[in-house]
Scaffold this active site. Structure first.
Site, short mmCIF file in Angstrom:
data_model
loop_
_atom_site.label_atom_id
_atom_site.label_comp_id
_atom_site.label_asym_id
_atom_site.label_seq_id
_atom_site.Cartn_x
_atom_site.Cartn_y
_atom_site.Cartn_z
N SER A 284 35.15 45.70 28.48
CA SER A 284 35.33 44.32 28.95
C SER A 284 34.47 44.01 30.16
O SER A 284 33.75 42.99 30.18
CB SER A 284 36.81 44.05 29.24
OG SER A 284 37.32 44.98 30.18
N LYS B 48 35.31 52.70 38.76
CA LYS B 48 36.19 53.02 39.88
C LYS B 48 36.98 54.29 39.57
O LYS B 48 37.75 54.32 38.62
CB LYS B 48 37.15 51.86 40.15
CG LYS B 48 36.44 50.55 40.49
CD LYS B 48 37.39 49.37 40.55
CE LYS B 48 36.66 48.07 40.85
NZ LYS B 48 37.57 46.90 40.90
N GLY C 53 35.88 45.08 43.95
CA GLY C 53 36.68 43.97 44.44
C GLY C 53 37.60 43.45 43.36
O GLY C 53 37.63 43.97 42.24
N SER D 184 38.31 41.71 40.50
CA SER D 184 37.41 41.10 39.51
C SER D 184 37.80 41.47 38.08
O SER D 184 37.04 42.12 37.37
CB SER D 184 35.97 41.55 39.77
OG SER D 184 35.90 42.97 39.89
N LYS E 50 43.18 52.36 44.63
CA LYS E 50 44.06 51.21 44.36
C LYS E 50 44.69 51.33 42.98
O LYS E 50 45.80 50.82 42.76
CB LYS E 50 43.29 49.90 44.52
CG LYS E 50 42.05 49.76 43.62
CD LYS E 50 42.31 49.03 42.34
CE LYS E 50 41.06 48.98 41.46
NZ LYS E 50 41.26 48.18 40.24
N ASP F 93 41.32 43.97 46.16
CA ASP F 93 41.41 44.63 44.86
C ASP F 93 42.80 45.22 44.63
O ASP F 93 43.33 45.20 43.51
CB ASP F 93 40.34 45.73 44.77
CG ASP F 93 39.93 46.01 43.33
OD1 ASP F 93 40.45 45.35 42.42
OD2 ASP F 93 39.07 46.90 43.13
N GLU G 291 42.66 54.49 34.50
CA GLU G 291 41.87 55.28 35.44
C GLU G 291 42.71 55.90 36.54
O GLU G 291 42.45 57.02 36.99
CB GLU G 291 40.76 54.42 36.04
CG GLU G 291 39.66 55.20 36.71
CD GLU G 291 38.73 55.93 35.75
OE1 GLU G 291 38.77 57.18 35.75
OE2 GLU G 291 37.96 55.29 35.03
#
Length: 321
Positions: free
Chosen positions: A10, A98, A125, A127, A177, A230, A267
């Site tokens: 994506s 990430k 960030g 997104s 995060k 984020d 992740e």
């Protein structure tokens, strides 16, 4: 310089489309030929609903040129093997992924330096691709080499790019995060514990910053888009795979079976393995991450983990663990 986007999930697909609509020459690499055919023939992608994809796709890594900017948009655990397959060294790397590599504990910048040794930048960030695809306002952070030039080439009227110099902080914020978002999802699964979730996100950014600052990151990075920005979207968005994973755990699903059956990479479940190994080796206190690890890999009941976090010894708030 042309952009060669490695990964047609994506985010890779949407980012390639941003570049293409900005007038950049772009090639989008997908592992599966059926995805390539969908993009090239039907101008659609199964990962990006209701959007016309007009970039050219390929499944041939041999198409990359040494003048290209390589954009990494694949799960972190697979980056090394794909970089080793490249026929040439690109002019630079722009990373969108990430996470932290489990087997080495390395960030993406360190993997790229080891294998390619070329200029590097990271974009991170709040997104989610689903909103960027709809051209909804989004702001992100870009850190690394050639950042001012890239900022101009990537930014649009709906996709605003800020720059900073802290590659380490941006990478660590983006990786950790996802771990905190699993815990946030667990709270959502309990039925909307608003007070607890606010506390979790606040203490979570402290935990991320503590880890990052140990490795030389700038504290203020974690207060910006790559950090708290984020974290907020990943802990609260319906699009967040990591948050959804935690929510399903709280509802009684087995976390390891969820990982086996998922068609998208969670992740944070992989990052927490690397984080806990690094934290133990360096004596970095990571209480939230530790409880996420225990829930996912040791079968600890999530409600017990929440209770144990609340029973920890009392401390001062600021920069206490």
């Amino acid at each position: 310089m042309r952009f060669f986007v490695l990964g047609a999930g994506s985010w890779g697909t949407v980012f390639a489309q941003i570049l293409h609509e900005n007038g950049e020459e772009v090639v989008l690499w997908a592992r599966r030929k059926e995805i390539v055919d969908l993009i090239n023939v039907s101008h659609t992608s199964p990962y990006v609903e209701e959007s016309k994809i007009t970039v050219r796709a390929t499944n041939d890594l041999e198409e990359i040129k040494k003048e290209d900017i390589l954009v990494i948009a694949i799960p972190v655990q697979y980056i090394r093997e794909h970089l080793l397959r490249l026929p040439v060294k690109p002019s630079m790397v722009l990373n969108l992924s990430k996470g932290i590599e489990i087997k080495t504990g390395k960030r993406v910048s360190e993997i790229v330096e080891e294998i390619l040794g070329c200029p590097y930048a990271v974009l991170s960030g709040p997104s989610h691709a689903e909103e960027v695809a709809k051209k909804l306002p989004t702001a992100v952070t870009l850190a690394g080499e050639n950042s001012k030039e890239l900022q101009k080439r990537i930014s649009t009227e709906y996709f605003r790019v800020y720059t900073c110099e802290d590659v380490v902080g941006v990478e660590i914020a983006g990786a950790l995060k996802n771990v905190i978002a699993i815990a946030a999802g667990i709270l959502d699964g309990f039925g909307g514990w608003d007070n607890a979730k606010a506390a979790l996100e606040t203490r979570g950014i402290y935990e991320i910053a503590r880890f990052g600052m140990f490795f030389g990151a700038d504290q203020k990075t974690f207060m910006g888009l790559a950090g708290i920005g984020d974290l907020m979207v990943t802990c609260n968005s319906r699009y967040s795979r990591n948050r959804r994973f935690g929510e399903l755990i709280a509802r009684g699903f087995n976390p390891l079976k969820l990982l086996e059956s998922s068609n998208q990479v969670v992740e944070g479940a992989f990052t927490v393995k690397a984080v806990m190994k690094i934290a133990k080796e360096n004596k970095i206190d990571m209480p939230i991450s530790e409880e996420v690890y225990r829930v996912v890999y040791e079968g600890k009941p999530p409600l017990q983990s929440m209770r144990d976090l609340m029973r920890r010894s009392l401390k001062d708030e600021f920069w206490a663990s």
